[in-house]
Structures are given as C-alpha cells and as structure tokens.
Write an enzyme that holds these catalytic residues in place. Sequence first.
Site, PDB file in Angstrom:
ATOM      1  N   HIS A  14       0.849  -1.184   0.000  1.00 35.01           N
ATOM      2  CA  HIS A  14       0.000   0.000   0.000  1.00 35.01           C
ATOM      3  C   HIS A  14       0.883   1.231   0.000  1.00 35.01           C
ATOM      4  CE1 HIS A  14      -3.227   2.743   1.120  1.00 35.01           C
ATOM      5  NE2 HIS A  14      -4.049   1.788   0.735  1.00 35.01           N
TER       6      HIS A  14
ATOM      7  N   ASP B 191      -7.941  -5.427   0.163  1.00 37.07           N
ATOM      8  CA  ASP B 191      -8.417  -6.327  -0.885  1.00 37.07           C
ATOM      9  C   ASP B 191      -8.046  -7.773  -0.643  1.00 37.07           C
ATOM     10  OD1 ASP B 191      -9.510  -4.255  -2.484  1.00 37.07           O
ATOM     11  OD2 ASP B 191      -7.462  -3.675  -2.974  1.00 37.07           O
TER      12      ASP B 191
HETATM   13  C1  LIG Z   1      -0.640  -0.545  -3.914  1.00 38.86           C
HETATM   14  C2  LIG Z   1       0.669  -0.311  -4.636  1.00 38.86           C
HETATM   15  C3  LIG Z   1       0.398   0.188  -6.060  1.00 38.86           C
HETATM   16  C4  LIG Z   1       1.462   0.725  -3.883  1.00 38.86           C
HETATM   17  O1  LIG Z   1       2.668   0.795  -4.479  1.00 38.86           O
HETATM   18  P1  LIG Z   1       3.722   1.970  -4.361  1.00 38.86           P
HETATM   19  O2  LIG Z   1       3.518   2.798  -3.169  1.00 38.86           O
HETATM   20  O3  LIG Z   1       3.708   2.680  -5.668  1.00 38.86           O
HETATM   21  O4  LIG Z   1       5.003   1.144  -4.095  1.00 38.86           O
HETATM   22  P2  LIG Z   1       6.128   0.874  -5.153  1.00 38.86           P
HETATM   23  O5  LIG Z   1       5.548   0.515  -6.482  1.00 38.86           O
HETATM   24  O6  LIG Z   1       7.074   2.025  -5.095  1.00 38.86           O
HETATM   25  O7  LIG Z   1       6.816  -0.446  -4.556  1.00 38.86           O
HETATM   26  C5  LIG Z   1       7.843  -0.431  -3.581  1.00 38.86           C
HETATM   27  C6  LIG Z   1       8.551  -1.760  -3.664  1.00 38.86           C
HETATM   28  O8  LIG Z   1       7.680  -2.794  -3.204  1.00 38.86           O
HETATM   29  C7  LIG Z   1       7.442  -3.740  -4.234  1.00 38.86           C
HETATM   30  N1  LIG Z   1       6.019  -4.064  -4.207  1.00 38.86           N
HETATM   31  C8  LIG Z   1       4.991  -3.217  -4.008  1.00 38.86           C
HETATM   32  N2  LIG Z   1       3.836  -3.893  -4.007  1.00 38.86           N
HETATM   33  C9  LIG Z   1       4.150  -5.181  -4.224  1.00 38.86           C
HETATM   34  C10 LIG Z   1       3.380  -6.342  -4.348  1.00 38.86           C
HETATM   35  N3  LIG Z   1       2.054  -6.299  -4.268  1.00 38.86           N
HETATM   36  N4  LIG Z   1       4.002  -7.521  -4.558  1.00 38.86           N
HETATM   37  C11 LIG Z   1       5.349  -7.568  -4.658  1.00 38.86           C
HETATM   38  N5  LIG Z   1       6.137  -6.488  -4.541  1.00 38.86           N
HETATM   39  C12 LIG Z   1       5.550  -5.315  -4.342  1.00 38.86           C
HETATM   40  C13 LIG Z   1       7.792  -3.030  -5.534  1.00 38.86           C
HETATM   41  O9  LIG Z   1       8.179  -3.954  -6.532  1.00 38.86           O
HETATM   42  C14 LIG Z   1       8.920  -2.163  -5.076  1.00 38.86           C
HETATM   43  O10 LIG Z   1      10.075  -2.978  -4.987  1.00 38.86           O
HETATM   44  P3  LIG Z   1      11.528  -2.377  -5.342  1.00 38.86           P
HETATM   45  O11 LIG Z   1      11.742  -1.247  -4.380  1.00 38.86           O
HETATM   46  O12 LIG Z   1      12.432  -3.537  -5.134  1.00 38.86           O
HETATM   47  O13 LIG Z   1      11.431  -1.899  -6.756  1.00 38.86           O
HETATM   48  C15 LIG Z   1       1.489  -1.632  -4.718  1.00 38.86           C
HETATM   49  O14 LIG Z   1       1.813  -2.097  -3.431  1.00 38.86           O
HETATM   50  C16 LIG Z   1       0.764  -2.705  -5.516  1.00 38.86           C
HETATM   51  O15 LIG Z   1       0.866  -2.737  -6.731  1.00 38.86           O
HETATM   52  N6  LIG Z   1       0.038  -3.628  -4.812  1.00 38.86           N
HETATM   53  C17 LIG Z   1      -0.751  -4.623  -5.497  1.00 38.86           C
HETATM   54  C18 LIG Z   1      -2.075  -4.037  -5.935  1.00 38.86           C
HETATM   55  C19 LIG Z   1      -3.023  -3.829  -4.786  1.00 38.86           C
HETATM   56  O16 LIG Z   1      -3.208  -4.712  -3.958  1.00 38.86           O
HETATM   57  N7  LIG Z   1      -3.660  -2.666  -4.789  1.00 38.86           N
HETATM   58  C20 LIG Z   1      -4.688  -2.337  -3.800  1.00 38.86           C
HETATM   59  C21 LIG Z   1      -4.248  -1.243  -2.915  1.00 38.86           C
HETATM   60  S1  LIG Z   1      -5.460  -0.988  -1.638  1.00 38.86           S
END
Ligand SMILES: CC(C)(COP(=O)(O)OP(=O)(O)OC[C@H]1O[C@@H](n2cnc3c(N)ncnc32)[C@H](O)[C@@H]1OP(=O)(O)O)[C@@H](O)C(=O)NCCC(=O)NCCS
Length: 376
Positions: free
Chosen positions: A259, A313
């Site tokens: 998140h 979720d």
């Molecule tokens: C929600 C979300 C978009 C937030 O992401 P964010 O704040 O943009 O975080 P980042 O994309 O910068 O990710 C940070 C690190 O964690 C990793 N990461 C983040 N979410 C991950 C996941 N669900 N599974 C595996 N790795 C994940 C990224 O690959 C990144 O790794 P790195 O630093 O080695 O490159 C992300 O966690 C995600 O895609 N989750 C899955 C979708 C989801 O469940 N969404 C509902 C949210 S309520």
Amino acid sequence: MTDIARGLEGVNVTATKLCRIDGQKGELVYAGYDIFELADHSTFEEVAFLLWNLRLPNARELAELNQFLYTERELSDLNRRMLREIVGFVRPMRALEICVEAVGALDTKSSVLTPEQLRLTAARLTARMATIVAAYHRLRHHQEPVPPRSDLGHASNFLYMLTGHEPNELEARTFDVAMILHAEHEMNASTFSAIVTASTLSDMYSAIASAIGTLKGPLHGGANEAVFKTLQEIGDESNIPAYVDAMMERGDRVMGIGHRIYKTTDPRAIILERLGHQVADQAEERKWFDMSLKLRDYLAKKLEGRPLYPNVDFFSASVYHMLGIPSDLYTPIFALARITGWTAHLLEQYGDNRLVRPNAVYEGAENREYVGINQR
Ligand SMILES: CC(C)(COP(=O)(O)OP(=O)(O)OC[C@H]1O[C@@H](n2cnc3c(N)ncnc32)[C@H](O)[C@@H]1OP(=O)(O)O)[C@@H](O)C(=O)NCCC(=O)NCCS
C-alpha cells in the site's frame, strides 16, 4: 534538475476533516472515529451520515436518511433501458460509470452546488448505484432485476437484489461492515480524480463518473478481483510456495499486498479477516478463505523485512465469495461503499474550491522547423 513529484507521493493536495490514516501504526479514523469502533458498533448508513455531516446522526436524522435512501432505490426508465442495451458487452464498472451519468442527465438540479443539494445528490447516488449493479448482474444472467425492498437496510437490500434471497444476520452484518471499511480512505487516486473534476465546477455526477473510471484500475479498486484470480490460479494450498516463488522471480506483484500509505497490515484487512472466520464457519465453501490465510502466512515469510503487508483487498476477495458475490462485482461493490467518501470529499471541495491545475516539466524538443506534409 527540477523536482517532479511522480505519483504525487508525499504531496498534500488539500486539507480534510474526513479521514486520517497513520500508515506506520495502521490507524484509520473517519471524522474522529476509529475504524475498529465503527466496524463494531455502527452501520453503513450511519457512517454515510457521518461522512456527509462530520457527526453521527440522532435517531430522527438516521430515520430521515433511511427514508430518502428507500425512495431513491428505484431505477429510472432511462437506466433500465440503458442497462438492457449495454449489459451484453460492457463490464460492470463501465456499466456503472455510464449509468451514473444517466442519473445525472435526469437531475434538473445537477448543476446546483449548494451543500443541501449536494447531500441529496450524494444520498441519491448511494441508493441508486446499488440498484444499478444488482440489476446489471441479474440482466446479464437473463434474469429480471429484483425490485428493491424498503424494509431492508442498504447492505441487506443490495444482497437481496443481487441474489433474490434475503441474507441471514451474519451475512448482512458482514457485508454492512465491509461497506463501512470501504466507505472512505483519504486522498486515494479515485477521490483525487473526483476532486480534479469537481474543481472545474463540473457537477457531482461527472465527478463520480471520473472516480468510478479511476477506481476500475488493477492498482486501485481492481485489486480485489485480481486477488480472487490469483487464488483460483493457485488452485490448491499445496501450490502456494511454487506459485509465489515463480511470481517473485518474474518480478510480478502479488495483488492485495502493499500500500502507498500503510507500511504495516491495513486495519481493514484485520477486521475482514476476523469476519471471514465467522462467515467461513457457516459457509458452503471456505476453501478460498483458508487459502488466503495460508497465502498470507507464506508471503509474510517471503517478504520479511519489507513493508509489504495485506491490504483491504486481500481478504475482501474470499469473504465476498463466501457471501455469494461473483468476483467481477468486487470492484463495483467497492464503488457502492466509496460513493459516500467520494461525495463527502466533494462537499469539502465545492465548499472551498480551487481549480486543480498542476504543472509538468517540459523535456521535449525545441526550435523545430515545421516541414510540410509532402516533405516529410
Ligand atoms: C498498492 C501499490 C500500487 C502501492 O505501491 P507503491 O507505493 O507505488 O510502491 P512501489 O511501487 O514504489 O513499490 C515499492 C517496492 O515494493 C514492491 N512491491 C509493491 N507492491 C508489491 C506487491 N504487491 N508484490 C510484490 N512487490 C511489491 C515493488 O516492486 C517495489 O520494490 P523495489 O523497491 O524492489 O522496486 C502496490 O503495493 C501494488 O501494486 N500492490 C498490489 C495491488 C493492490 O493490492 N492494490 C490495492 C491497494 S489498496
């Protein structure tokens, strides 16, 4: 180089009295009330009133809101005809987006942006969207929509219109709490897009249509449906390690994990897991919930030391499944709850509007000479 706030991470775009999240401690608070308190004691309708008025209703006010919601449940002829036209080739989120615009088309006061009128619009959309989603679902299965009932609460009535059966007490309460948990979440992507639209003084219906379009994406509201797909692909608990290991190796994201704000377990996931145990004890099929628990434990080991924990979720997918809700309706259901938070933010925005218009840093070509089409 000029700083760019990609994804607007860490940028405060406005002030709000609606919601406070502490992502380190895992706290979620609506207008001063902790989410655990609201999940234990409140109802979705009460939370809707809280978000629209920043205080809990007294008995008369709640009865008035309930009455208004009942009277607004029926679909217009336009919505009925549109649903019949589009149901075969439009996915549910788009159907909802289109139908919300049609609700606005018939509202002769859609451009009246006073707080009183906006609260009516907010309640109308809350009532109407539930009927739209349920009717869409019935029609795509060649069943007639189930007319709304005026003797059921919002959550129970939705499940009734969807399945044709009145839910039992635990099912109704579980869905009501799930709606409370999804009602509001500060400045998320869909709320922000609603605010951007409203900031041009476009009306609430268009702002909500923008929000629905934004919620649709798999990185936001679409994640709950993706979680269920993941569970089905895993198929059996014994496949969890191999599936997860291969996913990580490919660098794929595990849906329902991580998140932008929470760097610990999302409190909503804790509440949904608790409810899930109760529902699973009486459910016909608890397989996906049990698999979610095992998947959560395996991921905890795999992701140890990284701030990646279950979000809302993660458990909503298997809990909704146990309530008999098909997975492609998980995101529309998110919208049915979040409509309260979206509209509450819009009340704040219209009350103190400032056009949202950020900048972009230009890094394209300069000083090019125009060449006629025949010389290119
Ligand atoms: C929600 C979300 C978009 C937030 O992401 P964010 O704040 O943009 O975080 P980042 O994309 O910068 O990710 C940070 C690190 O964690 C990793 N990461 C983040 N979410 C991950 C996941 N669900 N599974 C595996 N790795 C994940 C990224 O690959 C990144 O790794 P790195 O630093 O080695 O490159 C992300 O966690 C995600 O895609 N989750 C899955 C979708 C989801 O469940 N969404 C509902 C949210 S309520």
